[in-house]
Motif scaffolding. Structure first.
Motif, PDB file in Angstrom:
ATOM      1  N   LEU A 328       0.856  -1.193   0.000  1.00  0.00           N
ATOM      2  CA  LEU A 328       0.000   0.000   0.000  1.00  0.00           C
ATOM      3  C   LEU A 328       0.883   1.231   0.000  1.00  0.00           C
ATOM      4  O   LEU A 328       1.680   1.444   0.924  1.00  0.00           O
ATOM      5  CB  LEU A 328      -0.923   0.001   1.223  1.00  0.00           C
ATOM      6  N   VAL A 329       0.745   2.058  -1.016  1.00  0.00           N
ATOM      7  CA  VAL A 329       1.503   3.307  -1.143  1.00  0.00           C
ATOM      8  C   VAL A 329       0.526   4.457  -0.968  1.00  0.00           C
ATOM      9  O   VAL A 329      -0.305   4.719  -1.827  1.00  0.00           O
ATOM     10  CB  VAL A 329       2.195   3.406  -2.516  1.00  0.00           C
ATOM     11  N   LYS A 330       0.574   5.109   0.187  1.00  0.00           N
ATOM     12  CA  LYS A 330      -0.380   6.165   0.530  1.00  0.00           C
ATOM     13  C   LYS A 330      -1.820   5.659   0.443  1.00  0.00           C
ATOM     14  O   LYS A 330      -2.723   6.350  -0.003  1.00  0.00           O
ATOM     15  CB  LYS A 330      -0.205   7.389  -0.387  1.00  0.00           C
ATOM     16  N   GLY A 331      -2.027   4.429   0.848  1.00  0.00           N
ATOM     17  CA  GLY A 331      -3.348   3.842   0.830  1.00  0.00           C
ATOM     18  C   GLY A 331      -3.764   3.246  -0.496  1.00  0.00           C
ATOM     19  O   GLY A 331      -4.811   2.609  -0.592  1.00  0.00           O
ATOM     20  N   LYS A 332      -2.948   3.405  -1.542  1.00  0.00           N
ATOM     21  CA  LYS A 332      -3.264   2.853  -2.856  1.00  0.00           C
ATOM     22  C   LYS A 332      -2.535   1.517  -3.023  1.00  0.00           C
ATOM     23  O   LYS A 332      -1.331   1.446  -2.808  1.00  0.00           O
ATOM     24  CB  LYS A 332      -2.846   3.818  -3.959  1.00  0.00           C
ATOM     25  N   PRO A 333      -3.261   0.471  -3.415  1.00  0.00           N
ATOM     26  CA  PRO A 333      -2.642  -0.860  -3.441  1.00  0.00           C
ATOM     27  C   PRO A 333      -1.851  -1.132  -4.708  1.00  0.00           C
ATOM     28  O   PRO A 333      -2.255  -0.778  -5.808  1.00  0.00           O
ATOM     29  CB  PRO A 333      -3.846  -1.796  -3.346  1.00  0.00           C
ATOM     30  N   PHE A 334      -0.709  -1.745  -4.530  1.00  0.00           N
ATOM     31  CA  PHE A 334       0.029  -2.388  -5.615  1.00  0.00           C
ATOM     32  C   PHE A 334       0.121  -3.867  -5.244  1.00  0.00           C
ATOM     33  O   PHE A 334       0.713  -4.223  -4.231  1.00  0.00           O
ATOM     34  CB  PHE A 334       1.421  -1.788  -5.792  1.00  0.00           C
ATOM     35  N   GLN A 335      -0.491  -4.711  -6.031  1.00  0.00           N
ATOM     36  CA  GLN A 335      -0.585  -6.133  -5.727  1.00  0.00           C
ATOM     37  C   GLN A 335       0.099  -6.947  -6.818  1.00  0.00           C
ATOM     38  O   GLN A 335      -0.121  -6.701  -8.007  1.00  0.00           O
ATOM     39  CB  GLN A 335      -2.054  -6.533  -5.597  1.00  0.00           C
ATOM     40  N   PHE A 336       0.900  -7.907  -6.400  1.00  0.00           N
ATOM     41  CA  PHE A 336       1.700  -8.688  -7.336  1.00  0.00           C
ATOM     42  C   PHE A 336       1.543 -10.172  -7.021  1.00  0.00           C
ATOM     43  O   PHE A 336       1.805 -10.612  -5.895  1.00  0.00           O
ATOM     44  CB  PHE A 336       3.163  -8.265  -7.236  1.00  0.00           C
ATOM     45  N   VAL A 337       1.081 -10.939  -7.994  1.00  0.00           N
ATOM     46  CA  VAL A 337       0.882 -12.375  -7.824  1.00  0.00           C
ATOM     47  C   VAL A 337       2.220 -13.092  -7.992  1.00  0.00           C
ATOM     48  O   VAL A 337       2.929 -12.881  -8.986  1.00  0.00           O
ATOM     49  CB  VAL A 337      -0.153 -12.899  -8.839  1.00  0.00           C
ATOM     50  N   LEU A 338       2.563 -13.944  -7.031  1.00  0.00           N
ATOM     51  CA  LEU A 338       3.840 -14.646  -7.048  1.00  0.00           C
ATOM     52  C   LEU A 338       3.742 -15.923  -7.888  1.00  0.00           C
ATOM     53  O   LEU A 338       2.682 -16.569  -7.924  1.00  0.00           O
ATOM     54  CB  LEU A 338       4.273 -15.002  -5.625  1.00  0.00           C
TER      55      LEU A 338
END
Length: 437
Positions: A328-338
């Motif tokens: 979460l960057v300033k409440g904004k999600p960055f999601q990455f599937v492994l």
């Protein structure tokens, strides 16, 4: 209006204390009514109120220590309510709408008044304007940035009765003109209200004439046409408003301000409505599938994800799950599937206090998957549609060993190197001779 919060914000140089404030600047604050200052700031000596929409001088009579008052570029039409400002030395009324010149007689009680500015007011066009002011205010030393000579004052006092009569006649003509301007402004304002009311009624009728089925079938097309129609209509209204000739009066100045404020408010409402209509970001589907998400839009390429260089650590939140990692960057999600499952309990996130590097270590069996963030980038892998085509380099060992087989989706086969020995003719190997070093 003048609010306590506004005054405190403008009193930063005085530690936001307003009771002991001696100077304050409230220019360009769209103030339409002057109030409370004589109760909150009794020690004021300098007060800047230029470029507002103040129609009347009021609520400053208790400022006994006030020495300089600047109310230039406002909608003031007469001078009044300044008798209590006993220490007033300088008064700036530049570019107002003062046409009642005889109102300057109220300044006789301000015995310390030395400088007066009336440039840009209708009264300065009256015949005998300067002579009347000089003869009326004996304490003045300078009028409109021009020093008053002794001979000029003597001559003004000699012709005072005649000049005063001329000023009265010109004032009456000006007041009649102002009455007509006020009626015209009232009529124009009423026409605008009626036109806006008709436009709203027509829009309501247009919306009600469409059936529910028609709206469902052509919702996207209708929204686009309505948005285009509104934009064209607003442009036409703006063109008519700005091209319509109007006299420069307090009413027209206030009308212009209200029109600009209305347009700005409507744009803000549209922007807020679009924000409210924005759907929530989906991180996990209803079937339980985790998605790749990048709301902050930090993607620089398919390999790197760019961050701000001096991003504070408190604005980052790292969440490691067995099949994905979420930042979460300033409440904004960055999601990455492994590409493979990892051990969240054994994972760790560290950041350098000097360089800002962030390293997230997620062990998987004997190997480890690392997402390393430099001051500019965080490393990520390229995703493929086909899971069998994952390209997954092991960044923990940049220098490859000679014989190494990767444990990830791609097996790194060692290169077979065949050494060829050079053979020389007439070469005899004598073991008694030591080797050359």
């Amino acid at each position: 209006m003048v609010t306590e919060d506004l005054v405190r914000r403008r009193a930063e140089h005085n530690n936001c204390e307003i009771f002991s404030l001696e100077e304050i600047s409230l220019h360009q604050q769209e103030i339409e009514k002057l109030e409370y200052l004589d109760k909150w700031c009794r020690d004021l000596k300098i007060l800047y109120l230029q470029n507002n929409l103040i129609p009347k001088i009021e609520n400053v009579g208790k400022l006994k220590k006030l020495e300089y008052l600047n109310v230039a570029l406002n909608n003031i039409e007469r001078i009044e309510n300044l008798e209590g400002c006993e220490e007033l030395k300088k008064l700036d009324l530049t570019a107002n709408f003062i046409g009642e010149l005889s109102s300057i007689e109220a300044l006789k009680y301000n015995i310390h008044l030395k400088e007066l500015f009336l440039v840009g007011n209708p009264c300065t066009e009256f015949e005998g304007y300067r002579q009347f002011v000089v003869a009326t205010l004996h304490q003045l030393k300078c009028l409109d940035s021009k020093e008053i000579e002794r001979s000029e004052r003597i001559q003004a006092l000699q012709n005072y009765p005649e000049v005063k009569q001329k000023i009265r006649e010109q004032e009456q003509a000006y007041l009649l003109k102002r009455a007509r301007e006020k009626e015209e402004a009232q009529r124009r304002m009423q026409e605008r209200k009626d036109k806006k009311q008709k436009q709203m009624e027509s829009n309501i009728g247009f919306d009600s004439s469409n059936s529910l089925q028609n709206k469902e079938n052509h919702q996207a097309e209708g929204d686009g046409e309505q948005e285009t129609w509104r934009r064209v209509d607003d442009d036409e209204e703006d063109r008519r408003f700005w091209e319509e000739p109007t006299p420069y009066t307090p009413e027209s100045r206030l009308e212009t301000h209200r029109y600009i404020e209305e347009k700005r408010r409507s744009k803000d409402n549209i922007r807020e409505s679009k924000k409210r209509e924005k759907p929530l970001q989906t991180l996990v589907t209803a079937e339980g599938k985790v998605l790749n998400v990048n709301v902050p839009k930090y993607t620089d390429s398919f390999i790197y994800i760019s961050f701000r260089r001096h991003l504070d650590t408190s604005l980052l939140d790292v969440d490691v799950q067995p099949t994905y990692i979420r930042v979460l960057v300033k409440g904004k999600p960055f999601q990455f599937v492994l590409p493979e499952e990892v051990k969240p309990d054994s994972s760790s996130a560290k950041r350098s206090q000097t360089t800002g590097h962030l390293v997230v270590t997620m062990p998987k069996g004997s190997a480890a998957f690392k997402a390393s963030r430099t001051t500019s980038y965080i490393f990520a892998e390229k995703l493929e549609v086909d899971p069998s085509k994952y390209s997954f380099p092991d960044v923990t060992k940049i220098i490859q060993e000679k014989e190494r087989i990767g444990q990830g989706p791609i097996r790194l086969q060692p290169e077979k190197i065949t050494e060829t020995k050079k053979s020389y003719v007439d070469f005899e190997n004598n073991e008694d001779v030591p080797p050359l070093i």
